[in-house]
Design an enzyme around this catalytic site. Structure first.
Site, PDB file in Angstrom:
ATOM      1  N   ARG A  75       0.822  -1.210   0.000  1.00 54.30           N
ATOM      2  CA  ARG A  75       0.000   0.000   0.000  1.00 54.30           C
ATOM      3  C   ARG A  75       0.856   1.260   0.000  1.00 54.30           C
ATOM      4  NH1 ARG A  75      -1.177   2.052   4.139  1.00 54.30           N
ATOM      5  NH2 ARG A  75      -1.663   0.215   5.386  1.00 54.30           N
ATOM      6  N   TYR A 128     -14.995  16.245 -15.887  1.00 54.84           N
ATOM      7  CA  TYR A 128     -15.383  14.836 -15.928  1.00 54.84           C
ATOM      8  C   TYR A 128     -16.466  14.577 -14.872  1.00 54.84           C
ATOM      9  CZ  TYR A 128     -14.924   9.798 -15.492  1.00 54.84           C
ATOM     10  OH  TYR A 128     -15.180   8.454 -15.443  1.00 54.84           O
ATOM     11  N   ASP A 200      -6.032  18.300 -15.245  1.00 53.12           N
ATOM     12  CA  ASP A 200      -6.314  16.911 -15.628  1.00 53.12           C
ATOM     13  C   ASP A 200      -6.010  16.790 -17.117  1.00 53.12           C
ATOM     14  OD1 ASP A 200      -7.547  14.558 -16.536  1.00 53.12           O
ATOM     15  OD2 ASP A 200      -9.172  14.679 -15.072  1.00 53.12           O
ATOM     16  N   LYS A 225      -7.269   5.494 -19.588  1.00 51.14           N
ATOM     17  CA  LYS A 225      -7.705   5.875 -20.933  1.00 51.14           C
ATOM     18  C   LYS A 225      -6.569   5.712 -21.947  1.00 51.14           C
ATOM     19  CE  LYS A 225     -11.473   6.969 -18.701  1.00 51.14           C
ATOM     20  NZ  LYS A 225     -11.670   8.310 -18.168  1.00 51.14           N
TER      21      LYS A 225
HETATM   22  C1  LIG Z   1     -11.984   8.836 -16.963  1.00 49.72           C
HETATM   23  C2  LIG Z   1     -11.565  10.154 -16.477  1.00 49.72           C
HETATM   24  C3  LIG Z   1     -11.275  10.359 -15.115  1.00 49.72           C
HETATM   25  C4  LIG Z   1     -11.427   9.276 -14.090  1.00 49.72           C
HETATM   26  O1  LIG Z   1     -10.568   8.200 -14.344  1.00 49.72           O
HETATM   27  P1  LIG Z   1     -10.870   6.712 -13.811  1.00 49.72           P
HETATM   28  O2  LIG Z   1      -9.600   5.998 -14.140  1.00 49.72           O
HETATM   29  O3  LIG Z   1     -12.064   6.202 -14.536  1.00 49.72           O
HETATM   30  O4  LIG Z   1     -11.118   6.828 -12.346  1.00 49.72           O
HETATM   31  C5  LIG Z   1     -10.862  11.617 -14.714  1.00 49.72           C
HETATM   32  N1  LIG Z   1     -10.762  12.628 -15.599  1.00 49.72           N
HETATM   33  C6  LIG Z   1     -11.033  12.471 -16.907  1.00 49.72           C
HETATM   34  C7  LIG Z   1     -10.884  13.632 -17.828  1.00 49.72           C
HETATM   35  C8  LIG Z   1     -11.442  11.227 -17.395  1.00 49.72           C
HETATM   36  O5  LIG Z   1     -11.721  11.065 -18.694  1.00 49.72           O
END
Ligand SMILES: *Cc1c(COP(=O)(O)O)cnc(C)c1O
Length: 413
Positions: A75, A128, A200, A225
């Protein structure tokens, strides 16, 4: 030689696999050693171990205090997360980034690891979905006030600043209408007013932009992603320019247990080897699709930052240097019925609410990412029943275009 030192191995003294504990009562239950050798595996090993043995209390002290390299408990950190984090650090021009169990846990570490009750955050108004919920519900519940503004409007960002404002949280390109934030203005305002700018970078990736070079203080990714790229690992990444902020995010993440799985880290690292090739191919396909769609019957609008008719085209050009990404959004005439016909006709393209997979996926914001909103609130963002978001993949371009064209024609009846 003690059992522990045998288990840990001594790479400088190669030897054959140590014999198992020879006592029949303990042979199977006692840990076995890994074979030593002078040759090294080319592929990264997977290290699922929860716990790490060390030479003794002095050494454990040194590891916890960072004076010696090593791990203690998964962890708190493990080799597969570190290997992946160092690779994304290099892509982002970052130092000491942290891999977490999801993109949302990376957002959580950036916000809750750094802020406290009484602080105020300015967020983009098209974040998001889950980040949106965090801003609207969870942060206020914890005593952190939030204001959401158009991230393309520098005056609105500036106007939302209060004495207790600590952070600005934006995405470079928004979902699903692909609006482009005024990152330059946000960075200038954050610097002038002593705020942290958190970006982000999931949609744009370091192939599109490296936010630290534009004044960001914190960079966040959903590795899930485009970076991992194969829809088989859920992971996040967060890095900060300032060492003190890094320590606070890391301490919060390991305390709250935002830990990534070693196997997911291994999969994501494997995915990264082809990241640039995948990104470039998907982006080229997306640009072609954005050119082709407007000429088809029943298409009301096409949104792609690389198109001259995109409301933020000039800013996208300046910020992204021509890297407009793999996401294309379009709206069909004919509402939900046309939308249902399109999905049914696109039989080889997955209808799935994600992005960044190797293969093309289409999603329908009105029934997925934006389903919690009223139709009026969606319409204000430009999202209608006929709106689709395409995460363009790396398929052969002509085949992909022909499939989408056939589906659009089928949808228009
Ligand atoms: C998918 C996404 C997230 C969250 O990511 P997860 O891996 O699904 O928790 C955050 N910000 C953006 C822009 C995203 O497309």
């Amino acid at each position: 030689m003690t059992l522990w030192s045998r288990l840990l191995g001594r790479p400088e003294t190669p030897r054959a696999l140590p014999a198992p504990d020879p006592r029949p009562e303990t042979t199977s239950v006692r840990r076995t050693a890994w074979p030593d050798g002078t040759a090294r595996a080319l592929a990264t090993p997977i290290q699922p171990s929860v716990v790490y043995g060390s030479a003794g209390p002095d050494s454990l002290d040194a590891i916890y205090e960072g004076r010696e390299a090593g791990f203690t408990y998964a962890r708190e950190g493990h080799p597969n997360a570190d290997v992946l984090a160092r690779k994304i650090d290099a892509l982002e021009g970052a130092e000491g980034g942290l891999v977490t169990g999801s993109g949302m846990s990376a957002v959580t570490a950036a916000v809750l690891g750094v802020l406290k009750a009484g602080d105020h955050v300015i967020g983009a108004d098209r974040l998001y979905g889950r980040s949106q919920r965090m801003m609207a519900e969870d942060l206020p519940r914890l005593g952190i006030e939030t204001t959401q503004v158009d991230a393309g409007d520098a005056a609105a960002i500036e106007g939302a600043i209060r004495p207790e404002t600590r952070m600005i949280l934006i995405e470079v390109v928004s979902n699903p209408m692909l609006r482009v934030a005024d990152l330059t203005a946000a960075a200038r305002i954050a610097k002038a007013r002593g705020l942290l700018l958190a970006v982000d970078n999931t949609f744009t990736t370091p192939r599109g932009i490296r936010p630290f070079e534009h004044g960001a203080d914190i960079v966040i990714h959903s590795i899930t992603k485009l970076l991992a790229g194969h829809s088989d690992a859920t992971l996040g990444y967060v890095a900060a320019r300032d060492a003190d902020i890094r320590t606070r995010m890391r301490t919060f993440a390991v305390t709250l247990g935002l830990t990534p799985s070693p196997f997911d880290c291994w999969l994501a690292e494997r995915g990264l080897y082809s990241f640039e090739l995948r990104y470039d191919r998907a982006e080229a396909n997306a640009a072609r699709l954005a050119e082709r769609l407007p000429g088809l019957p029943g298409i009301r609008s096409v949104t792609y930052p690389g198109r001259r008719d995109h409301p933020d085209h000039a800013r996208a050009h300046a910020l992204l240097g021509g890297r407009f990404g793999n996401m294309v959004t379009f709206t069909l005439e004919g509402g939900r019925e046309a939308a249902n016909r399109l999905v049914a006709a696109a039989e080889h393209i997955a209808f799935a609410p994600t992005l960044g997979d190797v293969s093309t996926t289409i999603s329908h914001p009105a029934t997925s990412s934006h389903r919690a909103m009223s139709p009026e609130a969606r319409a204000a963002l430009g999202i209608e029943e006929g709106t689709f978001r395409v995460s363009v993949g790396i398929e052969p371009e002509d085949l992909l275009l022909a499939e989408i064209e056939a589906a659009v024609r089928a949808a228009s009846g």
